[in-house]
Design an enzyme around this catalytic site. Structure first.
Site, PDB file in Angstrom:
ATOM      1  N   GLY A  48       0.802  -1.221   0.000  1.00 53.44           N
ATOM      2  CA  GLY A  48       0.000   0.000   0.000  1.00 53.44           C
ATOM      3  C   GLY A  48       0.834   1.269   0.000  1.00 53.44           C
ATOM      4  N   THR A 151      -9.209   0.174   1.901  1.00 52.15           N
ATOM      5  CA  THR A 151      -8.782   0.852   0.678  1.00 52.15           C
ATOM      6  C   THR A 151      -7.955   2.108   0.925  1.00 52.15           C
ATOM      7  OG1 THR A 151     -11.041   1.727   0.650  1.00 52.15           O
ATOM      8  CG2 THR A 151     -10.545  -0.039  -0.888  1.00 52.15           C
ATOM      9  N   SER A 153      -6.162   5.683   1.796  1.00 52.47           N
ATOM     10  CA  SER A 153      -6.428   7.103   1.523  1.00 52.47           C
ATOM     11  C   SER A 153      -5.523   7.609   0.414  1.00 52.47           C
ATOM     12  CB  SER A 153      -6.199   7.915   2.801  1.00 52.47           C
ATOM     13  OG  SER A 153      -4.861   7.775   3.219  1.00 52.47           O
ATOM     14  N   TYR A 191       2.621  16.763   9.533  1.00 50.74           N
ATOM     15  CA  TYR A 191       3.819  15.934   9.668  1.00 50.74           C
ATOM     16  C   TYR A 191       4.447  15.587   8.328  1.00 50.74           C
ATOM     17  CZ  TYR A 191       1.952  11.201   8.625  1.00 50.74           C
ATOM     18  OH  TYR A 191       1.454  10.090   8.011  1.00 50.74           O
ATOM     19  N   GLY A 193       4.376  17.350   5.481  1.00 49.18           N
ATOM     20  CA  GLY A 193       5.026  18.549   4.937  1.00 49.18           C
ATOM     21  C   GLY A 193       6.331  18.854   5.651  1.00 49.18           C
ATOM     22  N   GLU A 195       8.223  16.746   7.394  1.00 48.61           N
ATOM     23  CA  GLU A 195       9.227  15.704   7.120  1.00 48.61           C
ATOM     24  C   GLU A 195       9.876  15.917   5.751  1.00 48.61           C
ATOM     25  OE1 GLU A 195       7.614  11.752   7.552  1.00 48.61           O
ATOM     26  OE2 GLU A 195       7.275  11.961   9.707  1.00 48.61           O
ATOM     27  N   ASP A 314      -6.857   3.519   7.142  1.00 48.61           N
ATOM     28  CA  ASP A 314      -7.128   4.950   6.913  1.00 48.61           C
ATOM     29  C   ASP A 314      -8.593   5.238   6.585  1.00 48.61           C
ATOM     30  OD1 ASP A 314      -4.466   5.372   7.323  1.00 48.61           O
ATOM     31  OD2 ASP A 314      -4.058   6.303   5.377  1.00 48.61           O
ATOM     32  N   ALA A 322      -0.024   3.775   9.767  1.00 48.21           N
ATOM     33  CA  ALA A 322       0.084   2.362   9.410  1.00 48.21           C
ATOM     34  C   ALA A 322      -0.114   1.455  10.626  1.00 48.21           C
ATOM     35  CB  ALA A 322       1.449   2.109   8.784  1.00 48.21           C
ATOM     36  N   HIS A 446      22.922   2.388  29.836  1.00 48.46           N
ATOM     37  CA  HIS A 446      23.712   3.609  29.750  1.00 48.46           C
ATOM     38  C   HIS A 446      24.801   3.401  28.710  1.00 48.46           C
ATOM     39  CE1 HIS A 446      25.813   7.220  30.924  1.00 48.46           C
ATOM     40  NE2 HIS A 446      26.932   6.511  30.942  1.00 48.46           N
TER      41      HIS A 446
END
Ligand SMILES: Cc1cc2nc3c(=O)[nH]c(=O)nc-3n(C[C@H](O)[C@H](O)[C@H](O)COP(=O)(O)OP(=O)(O)OC[C@H]3O[C@@H](n4cnc5c(N)ncnc54)[C@H](O)[C@@H]3O)c2cc1C
Length: 481
Positions: A48, A151, A153, A191, A193, A195, A314, A322, A446
């Site tokens: 997908g 299906t 988006s 998010y 845009g 990224e 979606d 996802a 650590h």
């Protein structure tokens, strides 16, 4: 039905081969069902948007851009790796290898489970029947007992900025760029845009973000977005807020910014203004199903819409991510198999792969108050963390939200390096009903940035080691008598 056309009978039909659909198909096979997946792109469509044009390709680009930028930042530490040059054509081949490996893996899982995959556009014709228009133009009829609609988006479009594949692109087009544009305008600072804009800026494009709201990432708490806004500024990204993108003429994007008109130089405009569920062309009325005004399928807790019909991913309400689709898939299939089940996660994490990364799960302090809770909020900076310093990324904070009195972890909100991995710790804590004492007393490796989660928990428990405890001391006396 067309005279002479014999419908193929299937036990469990899954429409869409994205993360939600393929996970449902595998679950169906596990439950002993005979499963057919129909995807517009057939075998090629498996995975997908996420695997082919979303999560994975975008992270491949972000990673490459991050390496380029980080390498340059090491010159003061004595490293010189020559002049930076970017060949996005070669990147496309690299991306195709990663995507091919993953989608090929899913295809073999499906084949191994005996799941068949049919290529074509599916449309329901009756409550128990659909027609699939195959790429060869044939109409194949499928009769089903149960169906899972997955299906997904598609990118939302702006009428005056319709993607043309050259100058105006949607996120898919942006990830397919074979040449680095000198100037880019990204419309929408959600998010996706942020990224894409960050990655292209790191690779060397001159980027302008155009956002209608009064700040970037408007859906995320402003305290978390501040370090990202600062970093965008450092990277030379121009951010226009309260700004409405108009037309793109030549190489100029016209933007209405407050009460003034601004001309933004942009060889390429990337439109990232949200996504629309693919529910409008499925013939859902034939199935007796009506989407909401938002186009989403408002499912019951077990993800069914009516007997024999479920929907996931979606196309359903909730975050369009996802991992939400993956998590819904087994619930839907189990419900169709007759189990009494519900999709009720205590929390769904969300990540923005910006610089620094933002990851958030559970309640913010404000949301906790709105629910009538009295939250304790502890915030520790990344600045003192040894691992963050070795990563040359000592920016950001870890914020832990817990409940006064019980010490229950309500939310974890991280901005900083590896936030995308750290958030799992908060998700497990919330899902398991863990307290800040539990987190504080869990030995953390650590040096890791995860130690800051432990430190925030210690501070919440009133015994911060490297940081002050919250102003108002909480009253947790759980577990430790
Ligand atoms: C640029 C970008 C970055 C993203 N990054 C992340 C991320 O980092 N993390 C994250 O969790 N999510 C991310 N997402 C979101 C993620 O891709 C989606 O949430 C996820 O793909 C949804 O899965 P799905 O199975 O519901 O649908 P989709 O992945 O959209 O798959 C639906 C499938 O159905 C098929 N189909 C549609 N209509 C029909 C029809 N009528 N007949 C037959 N087949 C049909 C399509 O061909 C498609 O293969 C990103 C998205 C984008 C665009």
């Amino acid at each position: 039905m067309v005279v002479g056309e014999i419908a193929e009978a299937v036990d469990l039909l899954v429409v869409g081969g994205g993360p939600a659909g393929y996970a449902a198909a595998l679950r169906g096979a596990q439950r002993g069902r005979d499963v057919l997946v129909v995807d517009r792109d057939g075998e090629e469509g498996v995975g997908g948007v996420c695997l082919r044009a979303g999560c994975i390709p975008s992270k491949a680009l972000i990673e490459m851009a991050g390496v380029a930028e980080r390498a340059a930042g090491y010159s003061s530490a004595g490293l010189s790796v020559g002049e930076r040059s970017v060949d996005l054509g070669a990147f496309q081949a690299h991306k195709a290898r990663i995507v091919g490996e993953l989608t090929g893996g899913v295809r073999s899982l499906l084949a191994g489970a005996g799941v068949r995959v049919l290529a074509g556009d599916l449309r329901f014709t009756r409550p128990d029947q659909a027609v699939v228009r195959t790429p060869a133009g044939r109409a194949a009829f499928v009769e089903f007992r149960d169906v899972v609609i997955a299906t997904g988006s598609r990118p939302a479009v702006l009428p005056h900025l319709v993607p043309d594949g050259v100058h105006v692109l949607d996120s898919t087009g942006a990830l397919d760029l074979a040449e680095l544009p000198a100037t880019v305008a990204v419309v929408g600072a959600g998010y996706i845009g942020v990224e894409l804009g960050t990655a292209l800026a790191k690779l060397g494009s001159s980027v302008t973000l155009v956002e209608m709201a009064d700040r970037i990432l408007p859906e995320i708490d402003v305290a978390l977005t501040r370090p990202v806004a600062r970093r965008l500024d450092e990277l030379g990204v121009t951010v226009l807020t309260a700004a409405r993108a108009g037309e793109h003429r030549g190489t100029i994007l016209h933007v209405r910014c407050g009460d003034r008109d601004v001309e933004v130089k942009a060889d390429v405009v990337i439109v990232a203004v949200g996504r629309r569920p693919n529910t409008d062309e499925l013939g859902l009325d034939r199935l007796g199903v009506t989407p909401g005004d938002d186009g989403l399928l408002h499912v019951a807790p077990d993800r069914t819409l009516r007997p024999h019909v479920a929907a996931i991913g979606d196309v359903t309400p909730g975050p369009a991510l996802a991992h939400k689709g993956y998590a819904e898939a087994p619930v839907a299939v189990d419900a169709l198999c007759g189990d009494r089940v519900a999709f009720q996660p205590a929390a769904i994490p969300a990540v923005v792969f910006a610089d620094p990364e933002i990851a958030t799960v559970g309640l913010s302090a404000a949301a906790a108050r709105a629910e009538g809770l009295d939250p304790v909020v502890t915030t520790v900076p990344m600045a003192g963390n040894g691992r963050a310093l070795t990563l040359r990324a000592p920016r950001g904070t870890v914020q832990l939200v817990s409940e006064t009195g019980t010490g229950l972890v309500l939310g974890l909100h991280v901005v900083g390096p590896h936030a995308s991995e750290l958030v799992a710790e908060g998700t497990v804590a919330i899902e398991m009903g863990a307290t800040v004492e539990d987190l504080a007393d869990t030995v953390h490796v650590h040096p890791t940035v995860g130690e800051q989660v432990q430190e925030a928990a210690r501070a919440a428990a009133g015994r911060g080691l490297h940081s002050a405890s919250p102003a108002r001391r909480p009253h947790h006396h759980l577990n430790k008598e």
